[in-house]
Design a protein around this motif. Structure first.
Motif, PDB file in Angstrom:
ATOM      1  N   ARG A 267       0.816  -1.222   0.000  1.00  0.00           N
ATOM      2  CA  ARG A 267       0.000   0.000   0.000  1.00  0.00           C
ATOM      3  C   ARG A 267       0.847   1.269   0.000  1.00  0.00           C
ATOM      4  O   ARG A 267       0.418   2.304  -0.505  1.00  0.00           O
ATOM      5  N   THR A 268       2.023   1.206   0.583  1.00  0.00           N
ATOM      6  CA  THR A 268       2.849   2.405   0.708  1.00  0.00           C
ATOM      7  C   THR A 268       3.900   2.540  -0.384  1.00  0.00           C
ATOM      8  O   THR A 268       4.720   3.450  -0.337  1.00  0.00           O
ATOM      9  N   GLY A 269       3.877   1.641  -1.369  1.00  0.00           N
ATOM     10  CA  GLY A 269       4.746   1.796  -2.531  1.00  0.00           C
ATOM     11  C   GLY A 269       6.114   1.167  -2.451  1.00  0.00           C
ATOM     12  O   GLY A 269       6.959   1.414  -3.313  1.00  0.00           O
ATOM     13  N   VAL A 270       6.363   0.354  -1.429  1.00  0.00           N
ATOM     14  CA  VAL A 270       7.647  -0.346  -1.351  1.00  0.00           C
ATOM     15  C   VAL A 270       7.778  -1.239  -2.577  1.00  0.00           C
ATOM     16  O   VAL A 270       6.848  -1.952  -2.954  1.00  0.00           O
ATOM     17  N   ARG A 271       8.915  -1.176  -3.236  1.00  0.00           N
ATOM     18  CA  ARG A 271       9.100  -1.938  -4.476  1.00  0.00           C
ATOM     19  C   ARG A 271       9.796  -3.276  -4.266  1.00  0.00           C
ATOM     20  O   ARG A 271       9.651  -4.188  -5.082  1.00  0.00           O
TER      21      ARG A 271
END
Length: 66
Positions: free
Chosen positions: A7-11
């Motif tokens: 959800r927070t965009g960690v790749r």
């Protein structure tokens, strides 16, 4: 935590398990979920950081008995 990271965009994230002497690398797929891209090998590689390679034994030294 995997859902929070998605959800927070960690790749990409790595899980180090000293008991199993393993490093698992997960990368975010196009659908937004995480997929295992490398794990339980002697050498793991980042997909996000080109050229970053890590040997498991450098992070989790083998224990010696004797």
């Amino acid at each position: 935590k995997m859902d929070l990271y998605a959800r927070t965009g960690v790749r990409e994230y790595w899980i180090v398990d000293p008991e199993k002497r393993s490093i698992s690398v997960y990368a975010r797929a196009a659908a937004g979920n995480f997929e295992l891209v490398s794990g339980d090998e002697e050498v793991v590689r980042s997909i996000i950081v080109p050229g970053f390679v890590l040997r498991t034994e450098d992070v989790i030294p083998a224990t010696t008995t004797g």
